[in-house]
Design a protein around this motif. Structure first.
Motif: not given
Length: 673
Positions: A643-649, A654-658
C-alpha cells in the motif's frame, strides 16, 4: 591449381606443434615458428600453478588424440581440445594434491573392472564370468610382449585416471556447494510468492527516437564506466572478392566434341605397332573395362542393372525407350558429360525376400577366432546343406539355426525384404536374376551362402548400361584467364583505387567476415582459410593492406578493414550495443520528468495512461500481462511495502510506478533440498 589444392590439404604438422604456444601468447609467424624450435627458449607451452606442460607432453597428447579421432577434426580444433584437456588435468591434479587425495593404480583398476566392455570380453572371463586375474595376466603379457597394444592400454588407463580425478574433485566441490535447508526454503519462498499489485507503465516507445541524441563521447564514457562488460579478445575484420575457376561454355563444348570422337571406331598411329591401328569406339566395343581405362573415364564401369528410378530424369525416358546396343550422348549430368550404351535389357523385381545359411571360412569377412574351415571345407559343407534343403525345403529354417554363422541365424536365416543395391553383388545377382523358390550356393566375401528366394515383387524393365563419363572442368586457358583477372584487380588496387571501387568496376561481389579470432579457422563464405586469418594477424599487416590467396578452384583477394586489440572494445564497435542502453536511459529520464503526482491515478493522468493490475505474478515467472518479461519490476514488487507508492522504477521496457496490494506465501514443503 590442382597441385596447389593438394598441397593445401596436407596436414600442417608444424602448425600442430606451435598451436599450443599460440593459444597463450602469439599468432604463428615465421619468426615465432623459428623461435619456438629453439629448445633453450621454449621447453614448455604453458604453466599451471607452477607445473609446466612440456612441448613433448603436448605433442604426444595431440598425436594420441588425432589417432583416436581418425583425423575427423581439424588440426587447430584438435590442438585446442588437447591443450584445454592438459590445462584442466593440471588444475585437477593440483587441487587434489592440495586436498591430500591421490588416484592410485588400484583405483584405476577398480574402475576398469566395472567397465561393461571389459567385463563382457571373453578373454577376461572364466565360465562366462568376469575374472580379474585373467585381465591382470593379459595386461602383464602385453606389457612385456606387445608394446603397441600396451601403449593403447596405457592411454586408456590415463583417460580413466583423468576421469576419476575430475569426478572425485567435482564431488568434493558439489558437497561443499550444497545449500542448507534454510537456504532452500528461502529460495523456494522468494521464487514462488504470489504478488498482487497495481501499477502504471509508460513504455520507452512512447518517446520518439528523434527526441533523444546520443553522442560518441557518451558511448565512450559508458564503456569506460562498465569496463568489465566490454572486454574483448583480439580480432580482425576482412572483406574479400572471389575469382572462381569454373568451366566455361567453351570448355564444355570442347569436351563434348572430344567425347563425340569416342563413339565410333577411329584410326590412330600406334607407337608399339609402328603403324595406324583401328581403335574401337563405344558403339562397337564389347570390352568396356578396357574402353573406360584407355579413354580415361572419370567414372568406373558399373556392370550392375539400373532401374529407371536410379537414372537421371533428363535421359531416363530416352534410355528406356532404346534397344540393346543403342548409344546416347554426350549428355550433361551432375557435372559430367556422359555417353551411355545399352549393354543388356532384362526384367527383374525391385525387391526380394530371401533367407540364407552362412558358412564362413578362414580369411572370409565373416570369420572369427573360432572359424576353422578352409575355403574348400566350407564349400563342401555348403553343397551338402544345399542337397539336404533341396530334398526337404521345410527344414531350411532349422538348418539355418543350427549351422548358419550369420546374424540372421536365430531367425532361421530370414533376411526380410531388400532392394537391389542392398546386398553384395554376388548375393544380389543370384536373388534378383533367379525366380521365387530357387535355392543355390553363392560365394561372397563373407563366405558361402545357401540362399533360398522366398518371394519377389514389382517385376519391371531394367538396363545394364556402359556409362562413360568425364568431369566438366576448367581448361588451362580458363584458369590462366581467371588468374589474370585476379592480377589485374591487384594492380588496380596498387594504383590507388579503393577496394570497393575496383570491385564495382569489375562487377564482383564484396563479401566480409567480421570478428575473426587469432585461432579461428573459418572465414565467412570461404570455409577453412587459416592462411587468410594468419596473414590478417601478422605483425606487418595493417588496416587497408591486401593480398591474393590461392583457394580450392580459384583465388581470393582479401583486405583488412578493421583490427581490434585485446582489452576494451573500440567505441565504434560498441555503438550498436551501447546506444540502445543510453537511448532508454534518456527516455527513462524524460518519462520520469512527466510522472508527476503522489498517487498512481495522478501519475497515470500526467503520463496519459491508465492504472493497471497484475495478479499472482512470481519471481520465478516474472511476466506481467500486457507488458512482458520484467524481472526487475517483479523483484521490486516482492520487497516493496504494501500500500505504498513507488515511482520511477526503470524496467526492461519502460518506467513503472507500483503499489503492492498484498502477497501470498506459497504452500510449505516437507523438504526444500
Amino acid at each position: 591449381m590442382a597441385v596447389l589444392s593438394k598441397i593445401r590439404k596436407l596436414p600442417p604438422i608444424i602448425l600442430i606443434i606451435v598451436i599450443g604456444v599460440a593459444l597463450l601468447t602469439f599468432i604463428v609467424s615465421p619468426s615465432a615458428l623459428k623461435n619456438f624450435f629453439n629448445a633453450d627458449k621454449f621447453s614448455s607451452v604453458a604453466e599451471v600453478s607452477g607445473e609446466k606442460i612440456s612441448r613433448n607432453e603436448f605433442v604426444t597428447a595431440l598425436d594420441n588424440y588425432k589417432k583416436q579421432t581418425g583425423g575427423r577434426v581439424s588440426d587447430i580444433q584438435a590442438s585446442k581440445i588437447v591443450f584445454n584437456n592438459l590445462m584442466r588435468n593440471k588444475v585437477y591434479n593440483n587441487q587434489l594434491e592440495q586436498a591430500g587425495i591421490t588416484i592410485g593404480e588400484a583405483d584405476i583398476l577398480n574402475q576398469i573392472y566395472d567397465t561393461e566392455f571389459v567385463k563382457k570380453d571373453p578373454r577376461f572371463q572364466t565360465a562366462g564370468v568376469f575374472d580379474k586375474n585373467k585381465l591382470k595376466q593379459y595386461l602383464a603379457d602385453v606389457k612385456q610382449n606387445k608394446p603397441q597394444v600396451w601403449a593403447g592400454w596405457q592411454n586408456y588407463m590415463s583417460n580413466v585416471k583423468n576421469s576419476l580425478q575430475k569426478s572425485t574433485y567435482n564431488n568434493l566441490v558439489s558437497v561443499g556447494l550444497n545449500a542448507s535447508l534454510k537456504e532452500g526454503e528461502m529460495k523456494y519462498v522468494t521464487e514462488n510468492t504470489k504478488i498482487n499489485s497495481n501499477f502504471v507503465f509508460v513504455p520507452f516507445s512512447s518517446v520518439k527516437d528523434d527526441e533523444v541524441t546520443i553522442k560518441t563521447g557518451e558511448v565512450k564514457d559508458y564503456i569506460e564506466s562498465h569496463k568489465s562488460e566490454f572486454q574483448v579478445d583480439a580480432s580482425r575484420d576482412v572483406k574479400y572478392v572471389r575469382f572462381d575457376v569454373k568451366p566455361t561454355q567453351t570448355d564444355e563444348n570442347n569436351l563434348k566434341a572430344k567425347m563425340v570422337t569416342l563413339l565410333n571406331d577411329r584410326e590412330e598411329y600406334s607407337n608399339t605397332a609402328k603403324k595406324n591401328v583401328t581403335v574401337k569406339g563405344l558403339k562397337s566395343t564389347n570390352d568396356y573395362n578396357a574402353f573406360f581405362i584407355d579413354n580415361k573415364s572419370d567414372l568406373p564401369y558399373d556392370a550392375s542393372y539400373q532401374f529407371k528410378s536410379s537414372i537421371s530424369t533428363n535421359v531416363s525416358d530416352k534410355l528406356f525407350a532404346g534397344a540393346k546396343g543403342d548409344v546416347f550422348g554426350p549428355y550433361k549430368d551432375k557435372g559430367y558429360l556422359k555417353l551411355s550404351k545399352i549393354v543388356d535389357i532384362a526384367t527383374m523385381p525391385d525387391s526380394v525376400k530371401a533367407r540364407h545359411i552362412l558358412i564362413p571360412f578362414v580369411g572370409s569377412r565373416a570369420s572369427n577366432k573360432d572359424t576353422k574351415k578352409t575355403e574348400e571345407q566350407a564349400k563342401k559343407q555348403a553343397d551338402s546343406l544345399l542337397a539336404v534343403v533341396k530334398k526337404s525345403p521345410k527344414n531350411f529354417e532349422k538348418l539355418a539355426k543350427d549351422f548358419s554363422k550369420g546374424p540372421s541365424a536365430s531367425k532361421g536365416g530370414d533376411l526380410g525384404w531388400f532392394t537391389y543395391s542392398t546386398m553384395v553383388p554376388e548375393f544380389r545377382d543370384y536373388c534378383f536374376s533367379n525366380k521365387k523358390g530357387d535355392v543355390g550356393v553363392v560365394k561372397t566375401i563373407f563366405g558361402f551362402h545357401i540362399v533360398k528366394i522366398d518371394d519377389q515383387k514389382n517385376q519391371q524393365k531394367v538396363l545394364k548400361l556402359a556409362t562413360f563419363g568425364q568431369k566438366i572442368e576448367a581448361s588451362e586457358e580458363t584458369e590462366n584467364n581467371v588468374f589474370e583477372n585476379a592480377s589485374i584487380f591487384e594492380q588496380e588496387l596498387s594504383s590507388g583505387k579503393t577496394f570497393d571501387e575496383v570491385a564495382k568496376e569489375k562487377g564482383l561481389k564484396v563479401m566480409s567476415s567480421v570478428g575473426l579470432k587469432p585461432l579461428s579457422e573459418n572465414v565467412s563464405g570461404l570455409g577453412n582459410q587459416r592462411s587468410i586469418i594468419s596473414w590478417s594477424f601478422g605483425k606487418d599487416t595493417k588496416v587497408g593492406d591486401y593480398k591474393r590467396f590461392d583457394i580450392e578452384k580459384g583465388y581470393v583477394i582479401a583486405t583488412v578493414i578493421g583490427e581490434t586489440h585485446k582489452g576494451l572494445i573500440p567505441v565504434k564497435k560498441a555503438v550498436a550495443k551501447v546506444r540502445p542502453i543510453l537511448v532508454n536511459q534518456k527516455k527513462a529520464k524524460l518519462i520520469e520528468d512527466k510522472m508527476k503526482g503522489a498517487t498512481l491515478e495522478e501519475m497515470a493522468n500526467a503520463t496519459k495512461t491508465t492504472v493497471r493490475k497484475v495478479s499472482g505474478v512470481t519471481l520465478k515467472t516474472p511476466t506481467i500481462s500486457g507488458v512482458g518479461y520484467e524481472p526487475n519490476i517483479v523483484g521490486a514488487m516482492l520487497y516493496a511495502k504494501a500500500n505504498e507508492v513507488y515511482k520511477n522504477i526503470v524496467g526492461d521496457r519502460g518506467v513503472f510506478a507500483i503499489k503492492v496490494i498484498n502477497r501470498e506465501a506459497p504452500v510449505s514443503l516437507p523438504n526444500y533440498l
